[in-house]
Design a protein around this motif. Structure first.
Motif, PDB file in Angstrom:
ATOM      1  N   THR A 227      -2.273   0.945   1.274  1.00 30.28           N
ATOM      2  CA  THR A 227      -1.731  -0.313   1.788  1.00 30.28           C
ATOM      3  C   THR A 227      -0.385  -0.675   1.168  1.00 30.28           C
ATOM      4  O   THR A 227       0.422  -1.352   1.805  1.00 30.28           O
ATOM      5  CB  THR A 227      -2.721  -1.457   1.529  1.00 30.28           C
ATOM      6  N   VAL A 228      -0.154  -0.255  -0.062  1.00 27.48           N
ATOM      7  CA  VAL A 228       1.106  -0.586  -0.732  1.00 27.48           C
ATOM      8  C   VAL A 228       1.599   0.654  -1.473  1.00 27.48           C
ATOM      9  O   VAL A 228       0.801   1.413  -2.033  1.00 27.48           O
ATOM     10  CB  VAL A 228       0.925  -1.768  -1.715  1.00 27.48           C
ATOM     11  N   GLY A 229       2.894   0.871  -1.442  1.00 24.78           N
ATOM     12  CA  GLY A 229       3.462   2.033  -2.100  1.00 24.78           C
ATOM     13  C   GLY A 229       4.634   1.667  -2.981  1.00 24.78           C
ATOM     14  O   GLY A 229       5.335   0.671  -2.745  1.00 24.78           O
ATOM     15  N   LEU A 230       4.840   2.448  -4.028  1.00 24.10           N
ATOM     16  CA  LEU A 230       6.026   2.351  -4.878  1.00 24.10           C
ATOM     17  C   LEU A 230       6.947   3.489  -4.460  1.00 24.10           C
ATOM     18  O   LEU A 230       6.621   4.663  -4.651  1.00 24.10           O
ATOM     19  CB  LEU A 230       5.655   2.473  -6.347  1.00 24.10           C
ATOM     20  N   TYR A 231       8.075   3.163  -3.877  1.00 31.74           N
ATOM     21  CA  TYR A 231       9.006   4.173  -3.376  1.00 31.74           C
ATOM     22  C   TYR A 231      10.100   4.380  -4.410  1.00 31.74           C
ATOM     23  O   TYR A 231      10.722   3.415  -4.878  1.00 31.74           O
ATOM     24  CB  TYR A 231       9.618   3.717  -2.056  1.00 31.74           C
ATOM     25  N   PHE A 232      10.350   5.660  -4.761  1.00 32.56           N
ATOM     26  CA  PHE A 232      11.367   5.909  -5.784  1.00 32.56           C
ATOM     27  C   PHE A 232      12.097   7.208  -5.515  1.00 32.56           C
ATOM     28  O   PHE A 232      11.501   8.224  -5.170  1.00 32.56           O
ATOM     29  CB  PHE A 232      10.732   5.967  -7.180  1.00 32.56           C
TER      30      PHE A 232
END
Length: 737
Positions: A227-232
């Motif tokens: 549902t939620v992602g950390l994009y890097f």
């Protein structure tokens, strides 16, 4: 890139000259001919090669750029030996060396074949998706081939060594048998290596193909339902920007995932139980459009960020990796995101002052969830205890502004002033990028380290005793503390180990870092806390420290420091959570009044000039809190920079995520409703019905109680409201609860 130490260039020039000299000597000996000199030059050449691979690997790439790589050097070395043999041969016996030349050519042909097959094997092992903390055993992953078969220079040096030794022995004995034996051994080893690589190309030994991997990834997305992602996306030294958000992500109460774009970054993400996926290609990244992802959190800007912003089904929030008064903290690129999550009111006003196009309704104050690891001040330091001062300057930045870092103009003066006080223990923690843009910053950093080492040696020679309130531990106590630190280090390394060899490739690491065992994250957190306690206990109380390793972390240094000296950066904002005094070095050239006006984060700081003349008075105020006139100012500034203590920052972050997720679901529902409707809608359909129906559909999709209003982007119509009446969009700031 760290500034080169003095003598580094001279050492490289010396090695290059020695290597050129031994080749020239070998050529001279082959042409004279002179067998002892030829053998001596060959041995020297092999010794230099060993030194290069062991201690100067960076020079190998320099030689390769000059078209003098290991293959060229190895062929030249063997060629000169053959020339020497022909010159040393008696009249009419040159033909006996013909089979040796043929065998030598065959060996190099096998070397080229091994290299070609190794490239094919590497391509089969280069998957379109890399993962961590995910069971990917269905992809038929396998350990990497031996490093000897994957590194062409190292392979040629090792497999060709019997040939070179045999040729040298033949040059001395004038008998072809040693050379024949050496060449034969090299041929057998090369053939065995080629066979081992060819076996990996068999269908039963190959890993999953590209389409099979992509189908597996789609299935994993459907099963995990993130549902939620950390994009890097970033460079080698920027992983800390993502790592600081990992613990916050794990506490969001959602199904998080870390999304990376660079393959090398997978190994640089700190230990975590959150699933990690690396999607190097844009085409693979676009598969997220059909996933359950609702929100992506961005701790930094990068060129590849624009690629993921093209996915219309996901809402994007920029959280940054730290806030300061620098222009980088109000970058116009933030306009690309749906929301900008900041710590406190000051950051909101900073964006307004910058006039970079960020609308106030898109700014959400969430505090700094990471600062839960910073312990608040428990009281003034003990009267006779050493004063621990943390000097944590930032780096020089990209724009060359002299006010960015104090390292160049003030660093040495500050450190000398602190070292001059016998009751100070200095912790020096430079920014990891120091010297990466301006070499003078890297050089100043090295000089500061030398000053600290010299001060420690001086204290050791003078047998400086610690203060009476904190007596020095006995040798037995020191030994026990060191032993405990070693034990905890081993335990922490075990918990965070990748489970693969040091020379493993990405597929092997992916195989070793499958689904984490239950409770690993909690065990790592407990082991880290115990390690930090043991680390500080093991250090001599009178010894200054240079802290550059991953452990201890910056916040751990905050907790043992009585005072921070830094620059205008996010470090001082975060340190405010402790309530302890801090100072800022003014190397901008501005008068103090203008400096404070230009940088609001300096409002509660002691401002130090580049000559460090204010350090003694600063230390006096730290040791005698009644002389600290900035206590109240720090409390006020903390509220402005970091927001209120209640609700907690983690709670506010969770609320912001919930609202933005709701907006993403509502947007998706409206788009789905639009696609389901006929291209031509009846003109007589009421306007109100066309606006309300998508909202009702979205509410039906949302879990939990029905919401009274849509918190999504562009929402401004409440359920049951008159569609013809203007409705003010709700504020996007997270209110206290």
């Amino acid at each position: 890139m760290r500034a080169a130490r003095p003598g580094g260039t001279a050492l490289k020039a010396l090695i290059t000259a020695v290597l050129a000299g031994v080749f020239a000597t070998q050529a001279t000996a082959a042409l004279l001919p002179n067998a002892p000199l030829l053998i001596a030059a060959t041995v020297a050449a092999l010794a230099v090669e060993g030194i290069l691979y062991r201690w100067q690997p960076g020079m190998l790439s320099l030689f390769a750029k000059a078209h003098a790589d290991i293959t060229v050097r190895h062929v030249l070395r063997d060629l000169l030996l053959v020339v020497g043999l022909l010159r040393l041969a008696e009249q009419g016996r040159e033909a006996q060396y013909t089979p040796l030349v043929a065998g030598l050519l065959l060996f190099y042909a096998l070397h080229c074949a091994i290299q070609a097959v190794s490239i094919l094997v590497r391509r089969t092992r280069t998957l379109p998706v890399l993962t961590r903390n995910i069971d990917a055993s269905a992809l038929r992953l396998s350990p990497a081939p031996a490093a000897l078969l994957r590194r062409p220079g190292y392979r040629l040096l090792v497999l060709g060594l019997p040939t070179t030794v045999g040729l040298a022995a033949t040059a001395m004995s004038r008998e072809p048998l040693p050379a024949a034996a050496g060449i034969a051994l090299s041929l057998v080893l090369a053939a065995a290596g080629l066979g081992a690589l060819l076996m990996r190309l068999l269908p039963s030994r190959r890993p999953a193909g590209e389409q099979e991997v992509l189908d597996w990834f789609d299935a994993w997305l459907a099963d995990y339902r993130p549902t939620v992602g950390l994009y890097f996306s970033g460079g080698v030294s920027s992983a800390y920007q993502a790592n600081m958000w990992l613990e916050t992500m794990s506490r969001l109460g959602e199904r998080p995932v870390v999304i990376l774009r660079e393959r090398f970054m997978v190994a640089r993400i700190a230990p975590t139980d959150i699933p990690v996926v690396c999607l190097p290609k844009v085409s693979t990244l676009m598969r997220l459009e059909h996933s359950t992802l609702q929100v992506l959190i961005h701790p930094s800007n990068s060129g590849k960020t624009s690629q993921v912003l093209r996915i219309p089904t996901i809402k994007h929030a920029f959280v940054n990796h730290g806030e300061s008064d620098k222009l980088s903290s109000c970058n116009p690129y933030a306009k690309a995101y749906d929301e900008v999550w900041v710590a406190g009111p000051e950051a909101r006003e900073r964006y307004a002052r910058a006039e970079v196009g960020i609308e106030d309704k898109d700014v959400v104050e969430i505090g700094r969830p990471q600062l839960g690891a910073v312990h608040p001040r428990s009281g003034p330091p003990a009267a006779d205890a050493r004063t621990t001062v943390l000097y944590a300057p930032t780096w020089e930045g990209w724009d060359g502004n002299p006010g960015n870092t104090s390292v160049i103009a003030a660093g040495e003066n500050l450190v000398q002033a602190l070292l001059a006080d016998p009751d100070v223990r200095l912790l020096y923690k430079p920014h990891p990028l120091t010297g990466s843009v301006v070499p003078a910053a890297g050089a100043a950093d090295l000089r500061i380290r030398d000053l600290i080492r010299a001060a420690n040696q001086e204290r050791s020679r003078s047998h400086s005793a610690p203060s009476p309130s904190s007596p020095s531990p006995s040798p037995a106590e020191r030994a026990r503390a060191a032993s405990e630190l070693d034990r905890l280090t081993a335990e922490l390394d075990r918990l965070t180990a990748t489970g693969s060899r040091a020379d493993a490739d990405q597929m092997e690491r992916m195989l070793a870092q499958g689904a984490p065992p239950p409770g690993r994250a909690e065990a790592v957190a407990q082991a880290t806390a115990a390690w930090e306690e043991a680390y500080w206990a093991s250090l001599p109380q009178a010894e200054h420290q240079i802290v550059t390793d991953v452990r201890p972390a910056l916040y751990a240094c905050f907790n043992v420091a009585d005072l921070l000296i830094s620059d205008v950066s996010s470090v001082i904002s975060d340190f405010l959570a402790s309530g302890k005094p801090y100072a800022v070095a003014n190397t901008s050239g501005l008068p103090e009044e203008a400096f404070r006006a230009a940088f609001p984060t300096v409002a509660a700081a002691t401002v130090l000039t580049p000559d460090a003349s204010g350090v003694p008075a600063l230390l006096e105020a730290v040791r005698h809190p009644e002389k600290d006139e900035l206590v109240e100012a720090r409390g006020v500034l903390k509220l402005r920079l970091l927001g209120p203590d209640e609700p907690t920052s983690q709670q506010r972050c969770n609320m912001a995520l919930r609202d933005l997720s709701t907006a993403a679901l509502n947007h998706g529902a409206r788009m789905a409703q639009t696609q389901m409707q006929p291209e031509t809608q009846p003109q007589e359909q009421p306007q109100r019905e066309r606006q309300v129906q998508p909202r009702r559909l979205a509410e039906d999709l949302l879990p939990g109680p029905r919401r009274e209003s849509d918190a999504g982007a562009g929402a401004g119509v409440e359920v049951g409201a008159d569609a013809g009446a203007p409705v003010t969009p709700p504020s996007r700031s997270v209110p206290p609860v």
